[in-house]
Design an enzyme around this catalytic site. Structure first.
Site, PDB file in Angstrom:
ATOM      1  N   LYS A 280     124.759 108.446 -64.878  1.00 37.50           N
ATOM      2  CA  LYS A 280     124.551 109.463 -65.908  1.00 37.50           C
ATOM      3  C   LYS A 280     124.287 108.814 -67.257  1.00 37.50           C
ATOM      4  O   LYS A 280     124.719 107.694 -67.498  1.00 37.50           O
ATOM      5  CB  LYS A 280     125.828 110.322 -66.026  1.00 37.50           C
ATOM      6  CG  LYS A 280     126.054 111.298 -64.897  1.00 37.50           C
ATOM      7  CD  LYS A 280     127.316 112.113 -65.145  1.00 37.50           C
ATOM      8  CE  LYS A 280     127.604 113.067 -64.000  1.00 37.50           C
ATOM      9  NZ  LYS A 280     126.613 114.129 -63.833  1.00 37.50           N
ATOM     10  N   ARG A 354     128.918 117.829 -53.370  1.00 41.05           N
ATOM     11  CA  ARG A 354     128.604 118.454 -52.074  1.00 41.05           C
ATOM     12  C   ARG A 354     128.878 117.492 -50.919  1.00 41.05           C
ATOM     13  O   ARG A 354     129.181 117.926 -49.807  1.00 41.05           O
ATOM     14  CB  ARG A 354     127.142 118.934 -52.080  1.00 41.05           C
ATOM     15  CG  ARG A 354     126.140 117.835 -52.310  1.00 41.05           C
ATOM     16  CD  ARG A 354     124.785 118.370 -52.736  1.00 41.05           C
ATOM     17  NE  ARG A 354     124.735 118.714 -54.156  1.00 41.05           N
ATOM     18  CZ  ARG A 354     123.673 119.207 -54.776  1.00 41.05           C
ATOM     19  NH1 ARG A 354     122.558 119.457 -54.087  1.00 41.05           N
ATOM     20  NH2 ARG A 354     123.696 119.477 -56.057  1.00 41.05           N
TER      21      ARG A 354
END
Ligand code: BES
Ligand code: MN
Ligand code: ZN
Length: 502
Positions: A280, A354
């Site tokens: 990020k 996920r």
């Protein structure tokens, strides 16, 4: 802080402060009228001079009001009497407690619970007052070495009901409100901890602590070896880049007969999300310590449920790990076989939530669930779609979705449903594996849920994306404790439904 319930007129209260409402334009609430009468129109004279209009957010502190046993009267602006909403009620309560904090009073009798709010009873008003006040007073000061606490703290608050008839319902509301606030506080405390303290092992310890506090809660923690044996490879693929060992935490709360199928709550527990190899950008990366808010809300909800003694069985499943770019980290293009046997091509290691959830969802099958609800700070796209007002809700079973939406309305911790259509599912196709772990820029919240839905076909399932609601960003950053009140309300509604009609 201690809360009690009382019925009785304001002029009879021997207290440091009476809190009463004033409506716009310059109209007295019933409790304010009672004070006005005993004080020879002290309040109406004051209103006539124009010191307070009654607008929402206004307040006025009075000393030495004649005819009273109370030291002070705090007038709180409530807006127009006609259209008081749930949110306005909460704002009024918040304002009253902020203003009270500014005074020297350490206790007070609060009459704002007499306000009329559409379709809301005394149970609701008292419980909301307790939760709102506890939330307003919350501070996380563990790491402050100076000015830790305020000078004089409010110790005790009496909430009023009109007659003795409402006393017992009021007491129940306080009890439930305190239990929910306790769960919310646990959630916020865990989430606000920095990631160098709140590691997967720390979360496991906290779960075990809950198990020690409540006899009704059993805790089990699996380490990486056990997970390898179970074939939880997508979960482990996220943990590979970190030196912190991953944990799979399960908590079983038994509040009902053994054969009652449990509500399973699955919480994303990424204690720090650097993005992994798909790292990020630096700005606000510190806030990725909050990526375990789903896990924290599962612990908080189970804490509240055990505290109340909710007559249901509830199972918490928490996959906990860091997402780091270490030397053995999973790389874009890697293909992993999940616990379900389905294969996943990892195209972006920052879509890690996920990957840990899908194995936890497969694992949840073994509890023979009534329903499974996962809670996750899953997508930045959800923050763009719904902001910090609503949690994103996606489900494969509409009645379950409806129940969650209703619980959100009642608790003031709202969710908004998004569609789970086949068209979106196609965005996840991969040339090499059964699916890719990302579905492109469009509808990011929905494609993330589509990914999860491929692992939840055996039961009724709902997904709560709390990326926008679990914490506040910016200068006053901090955990909100959401969606604990939504979840506890859902559980309370559920046991009311289970009860045979009277
Ligand atoms: N934890 C983040 C989601 C997130 C982002 C929560 C910002 C709160 C604020 C999640 O693991 C993530 O990084 N998601 C990616 C998915 C993308 C790579 C498909 C995202 O939303 O950018
Ligand atoms: Mn991520
Ligand atoms: Zn994440």
């Amino acid at each position: 802080m201690e809360f009690t319930i009382k019925s009785g007129n304001p002029e009879k209260q021997r207290t440091a402060c009476l809190i009463v409402g004033v409506f716009e334009p310059r109209r007295l609430s019933p409790a304010a009228k009672a004070i006005d009468n005993i004080s020879k129109k002290f309040l109406s004279n004051l209103l006539r001079r124009g010191d307070i209009e009654g607008k929402l957010g206004q307040s006025l502190l009075l000393h030495n009001v004649p005819g009273l046993l109370a030291d002070r009267v705090l007038l709180i602006g409530c807006g127009r009497e006609r259209d008081l909403t749930d949110n306005q009620y909460r704002k009024i309560i918040t304002n009253s407690i902020r203003q009270l904090k500014q005074t020297g009073a350490m206790e007070a009798v609060n009459y704002l619970s007499e306000l009329n709010i559409k379709n809301r009873d005394y149970y609701w008003k008292i419980r909301q007052a307790v939760e709102t006040i506890q939330n307003t007073l919350y501070q996380f000061t563990e790491y402050k070495t100076k000015n830790k606490t305020s000078r004089r703290k409010i110790r005790k608050l009496v909430l009023s009901v009109p007659t003795r008839k409402e006393l017992s319902i009021g007491e129940q509301a306080i009890e439930n409100g305190m239990a929910i606030s306790k769960g919310i506080k646990l959630t916020m405390d865990l989430a606000n901890q920095p990631s160098n303290v709140c590691t997967p092992s720390y979360l496991a310890e906290q779960a075990k602590q809950l198990g020690k506090t409540y006899k009704s809660v059993q805790v089990n923690v699996l380490d990486e070896d056990a997970m390898t044996k179970l074939g939880m490879n997508t979960f482990l693929s996220v943990a590979r880049g970190s030196d912190e060992p991953a944990k799979l935490i399960t908590l079983e709360y038994k509040g009902a007969k053994k054969n009652l199928k449990p509500v399973v709550l699955v919480g994303k527990g990424v204690t720090f999300d650097s993005g992994g190899i798909s790292i990020k950008p630096a700005a606000a990366m510190d806030e990725m310590k909050f990526d375990m808010c789903g896990a924290a809300s599962v612990l908080g909800t189970i804490c509240a449920a055990a505290e109340i003694g909710i007559p249901l069985n509830i199972t918490g499943v928490i996959p906990a790990t860091e997402n780091m770019p270490g030397g053995s980290a999973t790389k874009p293009g890697d293909i992993i076989t999940s616990m379900s046997g389905q294969t996943v091509e990892i195209l972006n290691t920052d879509a890690e939530g996920r990957l840990i959830l899908c194995d936890a969802l497969t694992y949840s099958e073994r509890f023979n669930p009534d329903v499974v609800i996962d809670i996750a700070t899953l997508t930045g796209a959800c923050v763009i779609a719904l902001g910090n007002h609503a949690t994103g809700l996606i489900s494969n079973h509409n009645p379950l979705a409806k129940d969650l939406l209703n619980a959100g309305e009642t608790s003031g911790d709202r969710a908004w449903q998004l569609p789970l259509w086949e068209e979106y599912n196609q965005q996840l196709s991969s040339p090499f594996a059964d699916m890719a772990n990302i579905g492109g820029r469009e509808a990011g919240t929905i494609t993330a849920a589509c990914f999860l839905s491929r692992f939840t076909e055996k039961y009724h399932w709902a997904h709560l994306d709390i990326a926008g609601t679990a914490w506040t960003t910016g200068k006053n950053k901090g955990a909100t404790g959401r969606p604990v009140s939504l979840l506890v309300q859902f559980l309370l509604d559920k046991c009311n439904k289970n009860k045979p009609a009277a």
